[in-house]
Write a protein that holds these residues in place. Structure first.
Motif, PDB file in Angstrom:
ATOM      1  N   LEU A 109      -7.283 -17.400  -0.867  1.00 41.86           N
ATOM      2  CA  LEU A 109      -7.486 -16.777  -2.175  1.00 41.86           C
ATOM      3  C   LEU A 109      -6.444 -17.236  -3.193  1.00 41.86           C
ATOM      4  O   LEU A 109      -6.473 -16.813  -4.342  1.00 41.86           O
ATOM      5  CB  LEU A 109      -7.448 -15.251  -2.041  1.00 41.86           C
ATOM      6  N   GLU A 110      -5.519 -18.105  -2.756  1.00 44.36           N
ATOM      7  CA  GLU A 110      -4.454 -18.651  -3.601  1.00 44.36           C
ATOM      8  C   GLU A 110      -3.581 -17.559  -4.207  1.00 44.36           C
ATOM      9  O   GLU A 110      -3.236 -17.580  -5.385  1.00 44.36           O
ATOM     10  CB  GLU A 110      -5.042 -19.567  -4.683  1.00 44.36           C
ATOM     11  N   LEU A 111      -3.207 -16.597  -3.356  1.00 46.40           N
ATOM     12  CA  LEU A 111      -2.338 -15.506  -3.763  1.00 46.40           C
ATOM     13  C   LEU A 111      -0.942 -15.745  -3.213  1.00 46.40           C
ATOM     14  O   LEU A 111      -0.774 -16.395  -2.180  1.00 46.40           O
ATOM     15  CB  LEU A 111      -2.881 -14.173  -3.225  1.00 46.40           C
ATOM     16  N   SER A 112       0.049 -15.202  -3.869  1.00 49.47           N
ATOM     17  CA  SER A 112       1.431 -15.379  -3.397  1.00 49.47           C
ATOM     18  C   SER A 112       1.666 -14.586  -2.114  1.00 49.47           C
ATOM     19  O   SER A 112       0.944 -13.629  -1.828  1.00 49.47           O
ATOM     20  CB  SER A 112       2.424 -14.928  -4.480  1.00 49.47           C
ATOM     21  N   GLY A 113       2.694 -14.979  -1.388  1.00 48.05           N
ATOM     22  CA  GLY A 113       3.059 -14.293  -0.153  1.00 48.05           C
ATOM     23  C   GLY A 113       3.489 -12.857  -0.360  1.00 48.05           C
ATOM     24  O   GLY A 113       3.522 -12.068   0.574  1.00 48.05           O
ATOM     25  N   ARG A 114       3.824 -12.502  -1.575  1.00 45.07           N
ATOM     26  CA  ARG A 114       4.257 -11.128  -1.885  1.00 45.07           C
ATOM     27  C   ARG A 114       3.111 -10.265  -2.404  1.00 45.07           C
ATOM     28  O   ARG A 114       3.301  -9.076  -2.659  1.00 45.07           O
ATOM     29  CB  ARG A 114       5.376 -11.149  -2.910  1.00 45.07           C
ATOM     30  N   THR A 115       1.908 -10.848  -2.554  1.00 50.55           N
ATOM     31  CA  THR A 115       0.753 -10.070  -3.011  1.00 50.55           C
ATOM     32  C   THR A 115       0.397  -9.048  -1.944  1.00 50.55           C
ATOM     33  O   THR A 115       0.195  -9.398  -0.784  1.00 50.55           O
ATOM     34  CB  THR A 115      -0.457 -10.985  -3.279  1.00 50.55           C
ATOM     35  N   LYS A 116       0.338  -7.787  -2.351  1.00 50.32           N
ATOM     36  CA  LYS A 116       0.030  -6.725  -1.399  1.00 50.32           C
ATOM     37  C   LYS A 116      -1.459  -6.695  -1.074  1.00 50.32           C
ATOM     38  O   LYS A 116      -2.306  -6.761  -1.964  1.00 50.32           O
ATOM     39  CB  LYS A 116       0.450  -5.370  -1.946  1.00 50.32           C
ATOM     40  N   ILE A 117      -1.740  -6.606   0.209  1.00 46.67           N
ATOM     41  CA  ILE A 117      -3.096  -6.382   0.690  1.00 46.67           C
ATOM     42  C   ILE A 117      -3.227  -4.881   0.871  1.00 46.67           C
ATOM     43  O   ILE A 117      -2.396  -4.250   1.546  1.00 46.67           O
ATOM     44  CB  ILE A 117      -3.333  -7.119   2.024  1.00 46.67           C
ATOM     45  N   ASP A 118      -4.236  -4.286   0.246  1.00 52.28           N
ATOM     46  CA  ASP A 118      -4.451  -2.848   0.380  1.00 52.28           C
ATOM     47  C   ASP A 118      -5.152  -2.569   1.701  1.00 52.28           C
ATOM     48  O   ASP A 118      -6.245  -3.090   1.965  1.00 52.28           O
ATOM     49  CB  ASP A 118      -5.283  -2.310  -0.780  1.00 52.28           C
ATOM     50  N   LEU A 119      -4.524  -1.762   2.530  1.00 56.07           N
ATOM     51  CA  LEU A 119      -5.023  -1.428   3.855  1.00 56.07           C
ATOM     52  C   LEU A 119      -5.796  -0.113   3.811  1.00 56.07           C
ATOM     53  O   LEU A 119      -5.249   0.918   3.436  1.00 56.07           O
ATOM     54  CB  LEU A 119      -3.848  -1.299   4.833  1.00 56.07           C
ATOM     55  N   ILE A 120      -7.063  -0.190   4.195  1.00 54.21           N
ATOM     56  CA  ILE A 120      -7.882   1.011   4.338  1.00 54.21           C
ATOM     57  C   ILE A 120      -7.718   1.529   5.774  1.00 54.21           C
ATOM     58  O   ILE A 120      -7.544   2.700   6.011  1.00 54.21           O
ATOM     59  CB  ILE A 120      -9.371   0.716   4.071  1.00 54.21           C
ATOM     60  N   SER A 121      -7.795   0.585   6.733  1.00 56.26           N
ATOM     61  CA  SER A 121      -7.670   0.944   8.144  1.00 56.26           C
ATOM     62  C   SER A 121      -7.133  -0.248   8.918  1.00 56.26           C
ATOM     63  O   SER A 121      -7.590  -1.369   8.735  1.00 56.26           O
ATOM     64  CB  SER A 121      -9.038   1.348   8.704  1.00 56.26           C
ATOM     65  N   GLY A 122      -6.172   0.008   9.773  1.00 54.96           N
ATOM     66  CA  GLY A 122      -5.641  -1.010  10.681  1.00 54.96           C
ATOM     67  C   GLY A 122      -5.934  -0.558  12.097  1.00 54.96           C
ATOM     68  O   GLY A 122      -7.093  -0.396  12.468  1.00 54.96           O
ATOM     69  N   TYR A 123      -4.873  -0.307  12.866  1.00 58.25           N
ATOM     70  CA  TYR A 123      -5.073   0.227  14.217  1.00 58.25           C
ATOM     71  C   TYR A 123      -5.715   1.597  14.108  1.00 58.25           C
ATOM     72  O   TYR A 123      -5.396   2.385  13.204  1.00 58.25           O
ATOM     73  CB  TYR A 123      -3.742   0.338  14.966  1.00 58.25           C
ATOM     74  N   ARG A 124      -6.625   1.871  15.022  1.00 57.65           N
ATOM     75  CA  ARG A 124      -7.269   3.176  15.101  1.00 57.65           C
ATOM     76  C   ARG A 124      -7.185   3.639  16.551  1.00 57.65           C
ATOM     77  O   ARG A 124      -7.637   2.937  17.451  1.00 57.65           O
ATOM     78  CB  ARG A 124      -8.735   3.025  14.707  1.00 57.65           C
ATOM     79  N   SER A 125      -6.589   4.787  16.782  1.00 57.13           N
ATOM     80  CA  SER A 125      -6.514   5.320  18.141  1.00 57.13           C
ATOM     81  C   SER A 125      -7.925   5.657  18.618  1.00 57.13           C
ATOM     82  O   SER A 125      -8.822   5.904  17.801  1.00 57.13           O
ATOM     83  CB  SER A 125      -5.639   6.578  18.176  1.00 57.13           C
ATOM     84  N   PRO A 126      -8.132   5.674  19.931  1.00 52.96           N
ATOM     85  CA  PRO A 126      -9.455   6.066  20.438  1.00 52.96           C
ATOM     86  C   PRO A 126      -9.893   7.446  19.930  1.00 52.96           C
ATOM     87  O   PRO A 126     -11.064   7.650  19.618  1.00 52.96           O
ATOM     88  CB  PRO A 126      -9.270   6.052  21.957  1.00 52.96           C
ATOM     89  N   ALA A 127      -8.944   8.389  19.822  1.00 56.94           N
ATOM     90  CA  ALA A 127      -9.287   9.730  19.328  1.00 56.94           C
ATOM     91  C   ALA A 127      -9.748   9.681  17.874  1.00 56.94           C
ATOM     92  O   ALA A 127     -10.747  10.324  17.509  1.00 56.94           O
ATOM     93  CB  ALA A 127      -8.094  10.665  19.477  1.00 56.94           C
ATOM     94  N   THR A 128      -9.043   8.927  17.049  1.00 59.01           N
ATOM     95  CA  THR A 128      -9.445   8.794  15.646  1.00 59.01           C
ATOM     96  C   THR A 128     -10.799   8.116  15.550  1.00 59.01           C
ATOM     97  O   THR A 128     -11.676   8.542  14.791  1.00 59.01           O
ATOM     98  CB  THR A 128      -8.395   7.995  14.850  1.00 59.01           C
TER      99      THR A 128
END
Length: 181
Positions: free
Chosen positions: A93-112
């Motif tokens: 995407l030609e973005l800088s290394g400091r560009t923040k990626i907005d996280l909706i979901s990463g790791y999800r526990s089995p319970a979640t």
């Protein structure tokens, strides 16, 4: 970013476990950095996680903590191929290394995962055997980048699964088998 002692120790342990996994190629003379912001908690992480052909345990620990299940606080060793895929996606995407990626979901526990699936049924897109539970998936968006552009870039990389959720405002990327929906 503030890390609790418990969170940092858990992240370091998960990062150490991640070092035992097969490495994606990190070229000598390069640095891999990720900046993420959890949209639910407002927490941000900007971590250097690989340098000169080696992974940086502190950076991996910070990312493992930042990508944790924000509902339960549980963290896991995130797949380093996923972290590399996010770097490649940002570069595509030609973005800088400091560009923040907005996280909706990463790791999800089995319970979640089970709770989300039960709440909305199978039509929600929450898989019973989700890659999120393996530390191999993220749901993301990037401020200033159209969602269809983010989706197209993720598809072009061919690094795993790519899901497009325009109504919910995110793109799913994982390091499972190559597929799209």
């Amino acid at each position: 970013m503030k890390l609790s002692r418990r969170g940092l120790i858990g992240g370091v342990l998960a990062g150490g476990a991640a070092l035992a996994l097969p490495l994606p190629a990190v070229a000598v003379g390069t640095e891999w950095r990720l900046a993420i912001r959890n949209v639910h908690t407002g927490e941000s992480v900007d971590a250097l996680f690989a340098r000169n052909g080696s992974f940086v345990p502190q950076g991996l620990a910070e990312l493992n903590h930042g990508l944790r299940d924000w509902r339960t606080g549980q963290a896991t060793a995130m797949d380093r191929r996923l972290l590399a895929l996010l770097v490649r996606l940002r570069d595509k995407l030609e973005l800088s290394g400091r560009t923040k990626i907005d996280l909706i979901s990463g790791y999800r526990s089995p319970a979640t995962n089970a709770s989300l699936r039960a709440r909305g049924g199978s039509h929600t897109g929450v898989a019973s055997q989700s890659q999120h539970m393996l530390g191999k998936a993220t749901d993301i968006k990037v401020a200033g980048v159209r969602l269809d552009r983010l989706h197209g870039a993720a598809l072009a990389l061919g690094g795993g699964g790519v899901g497009f959720y325009p109504r919910d405002g995110f793109v799913h990327v994982d390091t499972g088998r190559v597929r799209h929906w």
